[in-house]
Design an enzyme around this catalytic site. Sequence first.
Site, PDB file in Angstrom:
ATOM      1  N   ARG A 189      11.260  79.295 108.688  1.00 30.93           N
ATOM      2  CA  ARG A 189      12.359  79.280 108.179  1.00 30.93           C
ATOM      3  C   ARG A 189      12.438  77.397 108.627  1.00 30.93           C
ATOM      4  O   ARG A 189      12.766  76.998 107.672  1.00 30.93           O
ATOM      5  CB  ARG A 189      13.976  79.910 109.151  1.00 30.93           C
ATOM      6  CG  ARG A 189      14.142  81.145 107.782  1.00 30.93           C
ATOM      7  CD  ARG A 189      15.758  81.306 108.869  1.00 30.93           C
ATOM      8  NE  ARG A 189      16.183  81.950 108.338  1.00 30.93           N
ATOM      9  CZ  ARG A 189      16.867  82.946 107.942  1.00 30.93           C
ATOM     10  NH1 ARG A 189      16.107  83.565 108.286  1.00 30.93           N
ATOM     11  NH2 ARG A 189      17.901  83.774 106.921  1.00 30.93           N
ATOM     12  N   ARG A 195      27.504  90.985  98.371  1.00 32.30           N
ATOM     13  CA  ARG A 195      26.827  92.833  99.355  1.00 32.30           C
ATOM     14  C   ARG A 195      26.693  93.535  99.993  1.00 32.30           C
ATOM     15  O   ARG A 195      28.198  92.695 100.952  1.00 32.30           O
ATOM     16  CB  ARG A 195      25.208  91.345  99.456  1.00 32.30           C
ATOM     17  CG  ARG A 195      24.926  92.396 100.805  1.00 32.30           C
ATOM     18  CD  ARG A 195      23.395  91.389 100.074  1.00 32.30           C
ATOM     19  NE  ARG A 195      23.283  90.858 101.873  1.00 32.30           N
ATOM     20  CZ  ARG A 195      22.441  89.102 101.878  1.00 32.30           C
ATOM     21  NH1 ARG A 195      21.649  89.783 101.366  1.00 32.30           N
ATOM     22  NH2 ARG A 195      22.533  89.116 103.041  1.00 32.30           N
ATOM     23  N   ARG A 247      27.787  92.072 105.645  1.00 36.35           N
ATOM     24  CA  ARG A 247      27.509  91.442 107.533  1.00 36.35           C
ATOM     25  C   ARG A 247      28.549  90.470 107.575  1.00 36.35           C
ATOM     26  O   ARG A 247      29.086  89.844 106.416  1.00 36.35           O
ATOM     27  CB  ARG A 247      25.831  90.473 106.275  1.00 36.35           C
ATOM     28  CG  ARG A 247      24.819  91.760 107.102  1.00 36.35           C
ATOM     29  CD  ARG A 247      23.599  90.791 106.473  1.00 36.35           C
ATOM     30  NE  ARG A 247      23.528  89.832 106.940  1.00 36.35           N
ATOM     31  CZ  ARG A 247      22.762  88.676 106.874  1.00 36.35           C
ATOM     32  NH1 ARG A 247      21.558  89.718 106.000  1.00 36.35           N
ATOM     33  NH2 ARG A 247      21.971  87.959 107.032  1.00 36.35           N
TER      34      ARG A 247
HETATM   35  P1  AMP Z   1      18.548  86.937 107.571  1.00 39.14           P
HETATM   36  O1  AMP Z   1      18.982  88.354 107.586  1.00 39.14           O
HETATM   37  O2  AMP Z   1      17.497  86.540 107.195  1.00 39.14           O
HETATM   38  O3  AMP Z   1      19.836  85.947 106.403  1.00 39.14           O
HETATM   39  O4  AMP Z   1      18.721  86.385 108.478  1.00 39.14           O
HETATM   40  C1  AMP Z   1      20.540  85.806 109.180  1.00 39.14           C
HETATM   41  C2  AMP Z   1      20.633  85.559 110.972  1.00 39.14           C
HETATM   42  O5  AMP Z   1      19.795  85.351 111.408  1.00 39.14           O
HETATM   43  C3  AMP Z   1      19.933  84.288 109.687  1.00 39.14           C
HETATM   44  O6  AMP Z   1      21.102  83.091 108.962  1.00 39.14           O
HETATM   45  C4  AMP Z   1      20.363  83.106 111.593  1.00 39.14           C
HETATM   46  O7  AMP Z   1      20.986  83.157 112.630  1.00 39.14           O
HETATM   47  C5  AMP Z   1      19.376  84.716 112.360  1.00 39.14           C
HETATM   48  N1  AMP Z   1      17.464  83.984 111.651  1.00 39.14           N
HETATM   49  C6  AMP Z   1      17.191  85.359 111.193  1.00 39.14           C
HETATM   50  N2  AMP Z   1      15.676  84.227 110.689  1.00 39.14           N
HETATM   51  C7  AMP Z   1      15.510  83.479 111.791  1.00 39.14           C
HETATM   52  C8  AMP Z   1      14.206  82.076 111.897  1.00 39.14           C
HETATM   53  N3  AMP Z   1      13.834  82.609 112.100  1.00 39.14           N
HETATM   54  N4  AMP Z   1      14.917  81.852 112.915  1.00 39.14           N
HETATM   55  C9  AMP Z   1      16.337  81.132 113.481  1.00 39.14           C
HETATM   56  N5  AMP Z   1      17.285  81.684 113.214  1.00 39.14           N
HETATM   57  C10 AMP Z   1      16.870  83.141 112.078  1.00 39.14           C
END
Ligand code: AMP
Length: 404
Positions: free
Chosen positions: A268, A307, A336
């Site tokens: 990210r 969602r 979520r």
């Molecule tokens: P997502 O399901 O991809 O939208 O991720 C949900 C949450 O997980 C994000 O908003 C971050 O808080 C955390 N997260 C997911 N991937 C990362 C990453 N590569 N680095 C840091 N935090 C992450």
Amino acid sequence: MLTLQQLNLARERVLELLNNAQVPVTAAEADKIEVTDFGLRDFCRFGLQQLDYVDSDVFYAGEIVMLPNQICPEHHHPTVENEMPKEQTFRCRWGTVYLYVPGEETPEPKAIIPPERAQYFTVRHEIVLRPGQQYTIPPNTLHWFQAGPEGAVITEFSTGSRRAAEVFTDPGIYKVAQMVTQGLKIVLLGAPGSGKGTQSRLLSTKYGTVHLSMGNMLREEVAKGSRIGSRVAVMMSKGEMVPDSVVFGILDEKLTMYNSYILDGFPRTLSQAEYLDKRLSELNTEVDVVFLLELPLEEIIERLSGRRVCSKCSRTYHVRFYQSDTCNCGGKLVQRADDNPEAVRRRVEVYNQEIGPLREFYSRQGKLWEIDGSKGMELSFGDISRILDEKILPEKRKRAEKPN
Ligand code: AMP
């Protein structure tokens, strides 16, 4: 569709059967084996595995590999104007094949016609092929075949492409070929809600790659109430990034466990991308391709606000298209914690800050492909598959075949 486990098992059995038939295959070819269950979800009875050697508009050569007693249901290749009529020669290399074509019905056929689908097996003239025997099927001819009890390896030579039109007698059939692609490493970038999860699911089904979603793995830690989970729960619910030390730890474990995967939600940031490259080079490998799903901001907000996510299998739905609160798998659909307006705004902000350097990093490596994510799930997936099938996989195979 077949599960990853079924695909991997089929691939192993195919390699075993090809070995029995003394047909040598390179590692790169083994990566191209396609498997189908004809959409009938009864893979032990209805299924086919194929390995193409040559597939052009005018000529096809490849191996058909059948597991014991598997059936390829009745079909024909209608001649299409301006296309080469499809005439096929099947030569048995190993095992036994019971092939059925139009003609006088064979009184006691060797194949077992599935009783519930008997009306879709209309041609009943039997030809038995054993190693070294072959048969040529003229264009436009109905045919179906079944492997004997040990399975079979059949070399097919034909005019026209393998992908020529194919019409099954049974209207319930749709032939979707799936591949088990060893060693394919895909990174999916895109704003929250851009469809990374959905595309990952489609990709893992078609290419046999494991879906590694950093968000899902972190949510699992939260749900388990682990030490990591309790450390990151609040940050996640506010849409803040969790510390690199946490995500690196989770990633390291997965990178040594799997060989083919889609990374969704990692990297990210630029420093995460650099870390990934370093870890992969230590493992003697690298990212093959990066897809960036592009979507206008208004659409992202609309998608995230409606969602719902399955608490069991993580599949996502939108309230506009799906009103039930239960997933197809039986799991309960929930919103979520970070899909609330405040956290969404923060997540999009974080994304916008980080995506520029990431885009630059991967485009400098020549690995970045931008995908229009607003076209809809199938069309975006079509774009991604085309790039994989026509560019990335052929290049990967070429590299694998090069002697060191
Ligand atoms: P997502 O399901 O991809 O939208 O991720 C949900 C949450 O997980 C994000 O908003 C971050 O808080 C955390 N997260 C997911 N991937 C990362 C990453 N590569 N680095 C840091 N935090 C992450």
